[in-house]
Design an enzyme around this catalytic site. Structure first.
Site, PDB file in Angstrom:
ATOM      1  N   ASN A 116     -13.812  48.213  18.535  1.00 59.32           N
ATOM      2  CA  ASN A 116     -13.626  48.355  19.979  1.00 59.32           C
ATOM      3  C   ASN A 116     -12.312  49.079  20.259  1.00 59.32           C
ATOM      4  OD1 ASN A 116     -11.531  46.680  21.732  1.00 59.32           O
ATOM      5  ND2 ASN A 116     -11.941  45.480  19.859  1.00 59.32           N
ATOM      6  N   PHE A 120      -7.954  46.638  27.038  1.00 59.11           N
ATOM      7  CA  PHE A 120      -7.631  45.559  27.998  1.00 59.11           C
ATOM      8  C   PHE A 120      -8.232  45.835  29.377  1.00 59.11           C
ATOM      9  CE2 PHE A 120      -3.321  44.346  25.789  1.00 59.11           C
ATOM     10  CZ  PHE A 120      -4.020  43.823  24.720  1.00 59.11           C
ATOM     11  N   SER A 181      -2.975  44.085  19.774  1.00 57.21           N
ATOM     12  CA  SER A 181      -4.132  44.963  19.935  1.00 57.21           C
ATOM     13  C   SER A 181      -3.729  46.396  19.608  1.00 57.21           C
ATOM     14  CB  SER A 181      -4.662  44.904  21.365  1.00 57.21           C
ATOM     15  OG  SER A 181      -5.609  45.937  21.579  1.00 57.21           O
ATOM     16  N   ASN A 183      -5.168  48.997  20.835  1.00 57.87           N
ATOM     17  CA  ASN A 183      -5.771  49.871  21.844  1.00 57.87           C
ATOM     18  C   ASN A 183      -4.916  50.111  23.079  1.00 57.87           C
ATOM     19  OD1 ASN A 183      -8.186  50.132  20.309  1.00 57.87           O
ATOM     20  ND2 ASN A 183      -8.750  48.068  20.969  1.00 57.87           N
ATOM     21  N   THR A 184      -3.704  49.556  23.108  1.00 57.34           N
ATOM     22  CA  THR A 184      -2.740  49.860  24.164  1.00 57.34           C
ATOM     23  C   THR A 184      -1.561  50.554  23.499  1.00 57.34           C
ATOM     24  OG1 THR A 184      -3.377  47.982  25.552  1.00 57.34           O
ATOM     25  CG2 THR A 184      -1.181  48.892  25.896  1.00 57.34           C
ATOM     26  N   LYS A 219      -0.109  35.998  19.083  1.00 58.53           N
ATOM     27  CA  LYS A 219      -1.199  36.521  18.254  1.00 58.53           C
ATOM     28  C   LYS A 219      -0.729  37.777  17.541  1.00 58.53           C
ATOM     29  CE  LYS A 219      -6.157  37.503  18.310  1.00 58.53           C
ATOM     30  NZ  LYS A 219      -7.385  37.430  19.134  1.00 58.53           N
ATOM     31  N   ASN A 248      -5.540  39.476  14.797  1.00 60.66           N
ATOM     32  CA  ASN A 248      -6.262  40.358  15.701  1.00 60.66           C
ATOM     33  C   ASN A 248      -7.088  41.361  14.878  1.00 60.66           C
ATOM     34  OD1 ASN A 248      -6.996  41.793  18.099  1.00 60.66           O
ATOM     35  ND2 ASN A 248      -5.025  41.243  19.010  1.00 60.66           N
TER      36      ASN A 248
END
Length: 355
Positions: A116, A120, A181, A183-184, A219, A248
């Site tokens: 993915n 967010f 994450s 993805n940011t 996390k 994660n």
């Protein structure tokens, strides 16, 4: 039955469209009180053997749903009714944001994995606070996972996390700071101790100030070097955090053939997630609650994580492939195994094989 539905319907849909379809069905269950209570009575963990306490919160079992599925806290009750001992909602940011461009969710059935790059996507902290503030029709332990708004520069990250925490901490059974994450842009930089210390200290001040003092966890990513895992563990102890969630998604593609960018979750994470858990346990012992997530598919994985030192275990990707009775089966099988081994309390096995 579920495998037929997955093969003939869900797998033919775009993965994100299929996800929205499932979440919509769960929301319908959430607003149907009689059906929801009946499902909860049948599937939620009730065996006294499975009960566990972590950071002052009572959990009916050790196995819960990781963040990422219920991004806006819309169906936590329904998910609890399906057998998850706790549901971690989010990741939620202080401000609403659409996330990254589609397509951004990909199935890897042969690898039992997902990729993915959602970014967010969520309706923001205020909307989530309204959802979390509603009276719950069935018992549900709900953790809230917060992250950085994409447009907020790294230099203002502390203020952004604090804004989200102020909206949500008092409504959460526990709060999670997500700095892992992929993805940011720049988010994982915040795992560096010199940046993470002021961030966690500021959010902890908010969590400590709620009426019941909300437990705070951080996390981390599986891609951290071992010495960085140690540094985060030491920082968590220094600041008096309640726990660490490991891990994660990963940016590694060593175990799969896909070249899609984003975070990889599911079976390929199994080995590294377990390695990180064992390293954390050897570093902190039982001074922190360790929550293990990554590649968890069945009762064997849950049993192994408990023995290695996890108090709680979470899953997500296998839920897509196993269907609605997944959590119920894991808790059922775990209780059977405990009886077979003469275990009368989960505390007897947590950390048993830790070095």
């Amino acid at each position: 039955m579920y495998r037929f539905v997955f093969t003939q319907l869900l797998s033919r849909l775009d993965p994100e469209d299929a996800h929205h379809l499932v979440v919509g069905a769960l929301r319908l269950l959430s607003v149907a009180p009689v059906v929801k209570r009946l499902v909860h009575r049948r599937l939620a963990p009730r065996d006294p053997l499975l009960r566990v306490q972590a950071f002052g919160v009572h959990f009916p079992g050790p196995f819960g749903l990781a963040a990422g599925f219920d991004k806006d806290a819309r169906c936590a009750e329904a998910l609890s009714a399906l057998g998850f001992s706790h549901v971690e909602v989010g990741t939620i940011t202080a401000h609403a944001q659409p996330g990254n461009a589609r397509p951004r969710l990909f199935r890897l059935p042969g690898d039992r994995a997902l990729i993915n790059r959602m970014g967010f996507n969520n309706a923001g902290a205020s909307a989530a606070a309204k959802a979390l503030g509603r009276t719950r029709g069935v018992p549900a332990v709900v953790g809230v996972n917060i992250g950085k708004t994409k447009v907020v520069p790294e230099a203002e990250a502390v203020h952004d996390y604090v804004a989200g925490a102020k909206e949500l901490a008092a409504l959460a059974d526990y709060l999670v700071v997500n700095v892992s994450s992929p993805n940011t842009p720049g988010l994982r930089n915040l795992q560096a101790v010199e940046l993470l210390r002021p961030l966690l200290r500021a959010v902890k001040e908010v969590a400590d100030g709620t009426p019941k003092r909300t437990p705070l966890l951080v996390k981390i990513a599986p891609d951290l070097a071992d010495e960085d895992v140690d540094a985060v563990a030491d920082l968590a102890l220094e600041l008096g955090l309640d726990g660490v969630i490991a891990t994660n998604t990963t940016i590694s593609r060593e175990a799969v053939s896909s070249t899609e960018t984003g975070g990889l979750s599911g079976r390929p994470l199994k080995a590294r997630s377990l390695e990180v858990l064992r390293r954390l346990r050897s570093r902190v012992g039982d001074r922190l609650v360790l929550v293990s997530v990554g590649g968890v598919e069945d009762v064997d994985d849950v049993w192994e994580r408990l023995l290695a030192g996890a108090t709680l275990v979470q899953g997500y990707s296998a839920f897509i492939y196993e269907g609605p009775f997944w959590a119920w089966r894991i808790h059922r099988d775990l209780a059977r195994r405990m009886r077979r081994h003469g275990v009368t309390d989960l505390r007897e096995i947590i950390g048993r094989t830790a070095s």
